[in-house]
Each structure stands twice: as C-alpha cells, then as structure tokens.
Scaffold this motif. Structure first.
Motif, PDB file in Angstrom:
ATOM      1  N   LEU A  35      -9.645   2.599  -0.498  1.00  0.00           N
ATOM      2  CA  LEU A  35      -9.655   1.708   0.658  1.00  0.00           C
ATOM      3  C   LEU A  35      -8.298   1.012   0.740  1.00  0.00           C
ATOM      4  CD1 LEU A  35     -13.261   0.289   0.250  1.00  0.00           C
ATOM      5  CD2 LEU A  35     -12.480   2.217   1.632  1.00  0.00           C
ATOM      6  N   ASP A  36      -7.487   1.442   1.712  1.00  0.00           N
ATOM      7  CA  ASP A  36      -6.088   1.022   1.778  1.00  0.00           C
ATOM      8  C   ASP A  36      -5.721   0.272   3.059  1.00  0.00           C
ATOM      9  OD1 ASP A  36      -6.263   3.057   3.601  1.00  0.00           O
ATOM     10  OD2 ASP A  36      -4.843   4.378   2.587  1.00  0.00           O
ATOM     11  N   ASP A  37      -6.707  -0.183   3.804  1.00  0.00           N
ATOM     12  CA  ASP A  37      -6.496  -0.941   5.039  1.00  0.00           C
ATOM     13  C   ASP A  37      -5.831  -0.138   6.158  1.00  0.00           C
ATOM     14  OD1 ASP A  37      -7.687  -3.405   4.261  1.00  0.00           O
ATOM     15  OD2 ASP A  37      -5.902  -3.858   3.066  1.00  0.00           O
ATOM     16  N   LEU A  38      -5.870   1.181   6.081  1.00  0.00           N
ATOM     17  CA  LEU A  38      -5.354   2.011   7.174  1.00  0.00           C
ATOM     18  C   LEU A  38      -6.469   2.558   8.065  1.00  0.00           C
ATOM     19  CD1 LEU A  38      -2.568   4.042   5.317  1.00  0.00           C
ATOM     20  CD2 LEU A  38      -2.307   1.999   6.727  1.00  0.00           C
TER      21      LEU A  38
ATOM     22  N   VAL B  39      -3.180   8.594  11.364  1.00  0.00           N
ATOM     23  CA  VAL B  39      -2.633   7.243  11.369  1.00  0.00           C
ATOM     24  C   VAL B  39      -1.526   7.168  12.423  1.00  0.00           C
ATOM     25  CG1 VAL B  39      -1.574   5.436   9.974  1.00  0.00           C
ATOM     26  CG2 VAL B  39      -3.165   7.053   8.902  1.00  0.00           C
ATOM     27  N   PRO B  40      -1.639   6.227  13.371  1.00  0.00           N
ATOM     28  CA  PRO B  40      -0.628   6.136  14.428  1.00  0.00           C
ATOM     29  C   PRO B  40       0.756   5.757  13.900  1.00  0.00           C
ATOM     30  CG  PRO B  40      -2.512   4.676  14.882  1.00  0.00           C
ATOM     31  CD  PRO B  40      -2.690   5.233  13.510  1.00  0.00           C
ATOM     32  N   ALA B  41       1.753   6.050  14.713  1.00  0.00           N
ATOM     33  CA  ALA B  41       3.138   5.676  14.393  1.00  0.00           C
ATOM     34  C   ALA B  41       3.222   4.168  14.188  1.00  0.00           C
ATOM     35  CB  ALA B  41       4.063   6.107  15.529  1.00  0.00           C
ATOM     36  N   GLY B  42       4.053   3.781  13.212  1.00  0.00           N
ATOM     37  CA  GLY B  42       4.291   2.373  12.960  1.00  0.00           C
ATOM     38  C   GLY B  42       3.284   1.705  12.047  1.00  0.00           C
ATOM     39  N   VAL B  43       2.253   2.438  11.617  1.00  0.00           N
ATOM     40  CA  VAL B  43       1.247   1.846  10.731  1.00  0.00           C
ATOM     41  C   VAL B  43       1.551   2.177   9.278  1.00  0.00           C
ATOM     42  CG1 VAL B  43      -1.214   1.774  10.137  1.00  0.00           C
ATOM     43  CG2 VAL B  43      -0.507   1.841  12.535  1.00  0.00           C
TER      44      VAL B  43
END
Length: 150
Positions: A38-41, A63-67
């Motif tokens: 669980l990595d907050d992404l 995962v979107p760009a910038g995250v």
C-alpha cells in the motif's frame, strides 16, 4: 473477454479487497518479498482488470503523469497463478497501453519491471532506461515506451 477499468472511487470495498489480496498473494507471498504494497498511489490510479466467474484473473494499475513519474506508468502487472499461460498478460498490457495512449493522450509510458520480464516488456516496444537494480530483493529495470505514431 471483458476488461473493466475503474477509478479508485468506483471500486466497491469487495473489489478493492480482491485486487489488493491478489497483489499481496503474488508479489508478497508467492515471490517471498515483504514490501509496502500500500503505497498511496492507488487513489490516483486507474485499475484495469479481467475477471471470470467473479474472480479477477489479470490486473494492472495505471498511474497518471505527475503522480509517480513525469509520464504515465503501468505497474502491479499481475496474472493469477492458475490463469497463467493463457495469454492474459499480453492482453493486459495491450489494454493498459491502449488506455494510456487513447484516454490520456500520452505518447510515452514508463514501467518498473522485474528483470526476468524485460523481454516480455520489450515485445511491446518498451526499452530499458536504467541498469538493473535491486528493489526489495528482486532485480528490476526501469523501461519506457515511446509512441512514434503521434
């Protein structure tokens, strides 16, 4: 075959539990690799999955760009053990890449792959952008896909 995509807020508690359990069963237990799953992404990501008879057989996280990186990325690519050798991993990658290229209009995609899967990712046009390195006791390599059709 029906593939589904979910924003985090669209996931039911049951579906989220199923995805997380599959990830832990394979990445932590099967690969004997204790790491912070669980990595907050997840909250910012798109979750793509294929299910049969109410059971998730293939899953990836977009995962979107910038995250995580400056460009979109594909991670947590997984096929349930009993569903391997059916071509689901290839179909999963196609679905994930098509989503990023079409929905997000991105022309580059990054991933952090296990070294033993490098040739698999290269078959989709990903190229290594790092040397192999240890990530939680497993050799990994960073890879990037560039869409030259744009």
């Amino acid at each position: 075959m029906e593939w589904n995509t979910y924003h985090f807020d669209e996931l039911t508690a049951r579906k989220l539990y199923e995805f997380l359990k599959l990830r832990v069963d394979v990445f932590v237990v099967e690969q004997n690799c204790p790491y912070p799953e669980l990595d907050d992404l997840d909250q910012e990501s798109i979750h793509i999955a294929y299910s049969e008879n109410g059971k998730t057989l293939a899953y990836a996280r977009l995962v979107p760009a910038g995250v995580k990186y400056e460009i979109p990325s594909i991670g947590r690519v997984i096929v349930r053990a009993e569903a391997r050798s059916r071509g689901l991993a290839k179909q999963l990658m196609v679905q994930a890449m098509e989503y990023i290229l079409n929905e997000w209009q991105a022309n580059e995609i990054q991933l952090q792959g296990q070294v033993y899967l490098q040739e698999f990712y290269e078959s989709f046009g990903f190229l290594p952008i790092s040397e192999a390195y240890d990530e939680d006791g497993i050799p990994h390599v960073d890879m990037k896909f560039t869409n030259n059709k744009m």
